[in-house]
Design a protein around this motif. Structure first.
Motif, short mmCIF file in Angstrom:
data_model
loop_
_atom_site.label_atom_id
_atom_site.label_comp_id
_atom_site.label_asym_id
_atom_site.label_seq_id
_atom_site.Cartn_x
_atom_site.Cartn_y
_atom_site.Cartn_z
N ARG A 30 0.89 -1.25 0.15
CA ARG A 30 -0.17 -0.07 0.13
C ARG A 30 0.74 1.19 -0.08
O ARG A 30 1.81 1.28 0.75
CB ARG A 30 -0.90 0.06 1.35
N HIS A 73 -4.42 6.22 5.28
CA HIS A 73 -5.53 6.42 6.36
C HIS A 73 -5.79 5.17 6.86
O HIS A 73 -6.39 4.26 6.13
CB HIS A 73 -6.64 7.32 6.38
N ALA A 74 -5.91 4.85 8.03
CA ALA A 74 -6.58 3.83 8.90
C ALA A 74 -7.40 3.96 10.02
O ALA A 74 -7.38 4.63 10.62
CB ALA A 74 -5.26 2.65 9.25
N ARG A 75 -8.50 2.90 10.00
CA ARG A 75 -9.33 3.25 11.07
C ARG A 75 -9.23 2.32 12.46
O ARG A 75 -8.89 1.03 12.28
CB ARG A 75 -10.76 3.13 10.77
N THR A 132 -8.95 7.84 13.47
CA THR A 132 -8.22 7.57 12.05
C THR A 132 -6.99 8.01 12.22
O THR A 132 -6.61 9.05 12.92
CB THR A 132 -9.26 8.56 11.10
N VAL A 169 -1.11 6.40 8.70
CA VAL A 169 -0.09 5.29 8.85
C VAL A 169 1.12 5.87 7.88
O VAL A 169 0.78 6.05 6.78
CB VAL A 169 -0.63 4.10 8.24
N THR A 174 5.15 1.02 7.80
CA THR A 174 4.88 -0.52 8.44
C THR A 174 6.00 -1.29 8.47
O THR A 174 6.99 -1.17 7.75
CB THR A 174 3.93 -1.08 7.20
N VAL A 207 -5.99 -1.92 13.63
CA VAL A 207 -6.39 -1.25 12.87
C VAL A 207 -6.82 -1.65 11.22
O VAL A 207 -6.27 -2.93 11.11
CB VAL A 207 -5.48 0.20 12.49
N GLU A 208 -7.56 -1.10 10.53
CA GLU A 208 -7.71 -1.52 9.40
C GLU A 208 -7.84 -0.37 8.30
O GLU A 208 -8.12 0.82 8.50
CB GLU A 208 -9.07 -2.29 9.00
N PHE A 209 -7.13 -0.38 7.10
CA PHE A 209 -7.08 0.52 6.28
C PHE A 209 -8.26 1.06 5.54
O PHE A 209 -9.17 -0.06 5.46
CB PHE A 209 -6.07 0.17 5.10
N GLU A 224 -10.58 1.71 2.72
CA GLU A 224 -10.62 1.05 1.57
C GLU A 224 -10.49 2.16 0.17
O GLU A 224 -9.90 2.26 -0.78
CB GLU A 224 -11.45 0.02 1.01
N ASP A 239 -9.23 5.02 0.43
CA ASP A 239 -8.27 6.00 0.76
C ASP A 239 -6.97 5.67 -0.35
O ASP A 239 -6.58 4.80 -0.36
CB ASP A 239 -7.52 5.72 2.19
#
Length: 265
Positions: free
Chosen positions: A201, A206-208, A230, A233, A236, A258-260, A262, A264
């Motif tokens: 990525r 942004h990740a939530r 939010t 990131v 990684t 967290v999860e990205f 989608e 974004d």
């Protein structure tokens, strides 16, 4: 009732890892006879275990406390203490818990998952896979890391947030998930496996936050996370500690929380 001649030393047969109370109950209620059991991790107290047993028309959950002292580690169930888990099972082959002794371990259901993203890692214990791969779960070691096997027999640890359950009634070919089969702009160069150690990525992204995290008060580098926050990131890392910016503060947090987002890009 069948004879209780199971091998209490065969941990793989009776230890089900980090499944929760409801999963254990559902599994055992599907068994025909009483005395069928499994051992799982305690969700409320790290290091403790729970012996789950089908008794009559209910499932009983017996806490096993892990006690550490100068003499080493012991395990207590009720008012009895044992040197290890197999000794507990051996004892309750011959003695009743409430209405039954232990007869045999529960049958382990074959569970398959489908990969939502590519995962590549240089850690020797990890299992690399591609988005869309079908994996068989071997063991639920922890809440966020499971042992899985590929179709060609390779086995290793996988991060749970990168996969989703494959329902028996759904074929990934007949029912493609949204976005499968077409490039996703937020997932990058598929032609270079291993080029990066996490989801391909473009960063920053942004990740939530999906899981609360209260860091150690003495760790000034860790971010405090609240569900719905939010995070931007920025990096990684292969160790699972990602770097990002939240409310103007730069710090570290576990990628499993967290999860990205989608859309974004």
């Amino acid at each position: 009732m069948m004879s209780n001649s199971f091998d209490h030393e065969n941990r793989d047969s009776w230890y089900f890892g980090a499944i929760n109370r409801q999963e254990a109950t559902d599994l055992l209620m599907n068994e025909k006879e009483g005395g069928v059991f499994l051992v799982r991790d305690s969700a409320s107290c790290a290091g403790d275990y729970v012996l789950c047993v089908k008794e009559d028309s209910k499932v009983s959950h017996y806490i096993i406390n892990k006690i550490q002292n100068n003499d080493g580690v012991k395990y207590r169930i009720g008012d009895r203490t044992f040197p290890d888990l197999p000794k507990i099972l051996s004892f309750y082959k011959l003695h009743y818990l409430d209405t039954t002794p232990l007869i045999r371990p529960a049958s382990k259901k074959v569970e398959k998952v489908i990969a939502k993203f590519d995962f590549t890692s240089k850690e020797k214990d990890d299992l690399c896979f591609k988005k869309g791969d079908i994996l068989t779960i071997v063991f639920k070691d922890e809440e966020q890391w499971w042992t899985a096997k590929t179709s060609d027999g390779k086995t290793g640890l996988i991060p749970v947030p990168y996969v989703q359950k494959l329902e028996d009634s759904h074929s990934p070919v007949d029912n493609p998930r949204p976005g499968s089969g077409e490039p996703i702009s937020s997932l990058g160069a598929q032609s270079e496996p291993g080029r990066r150690s996490q989801i391909q990525r473009k960063l920053p992204a942004h990740a939530r936050v999906k899981q609360v995290r209260v860091p150690n008060a003495y760790d000034e580098t860790a971010l405090k996370l609240e569900i719905g926050d939010t995070i931007l990131v920025t990096k990684t890392n292969i160790n699972g500690q990602w770097e990002g910016i939240l409310n103007g503060k730069t710090g570290y947090f576990p990628f499993t929380h967290v999860e990205f987002i989608e859309d974004d890009t």
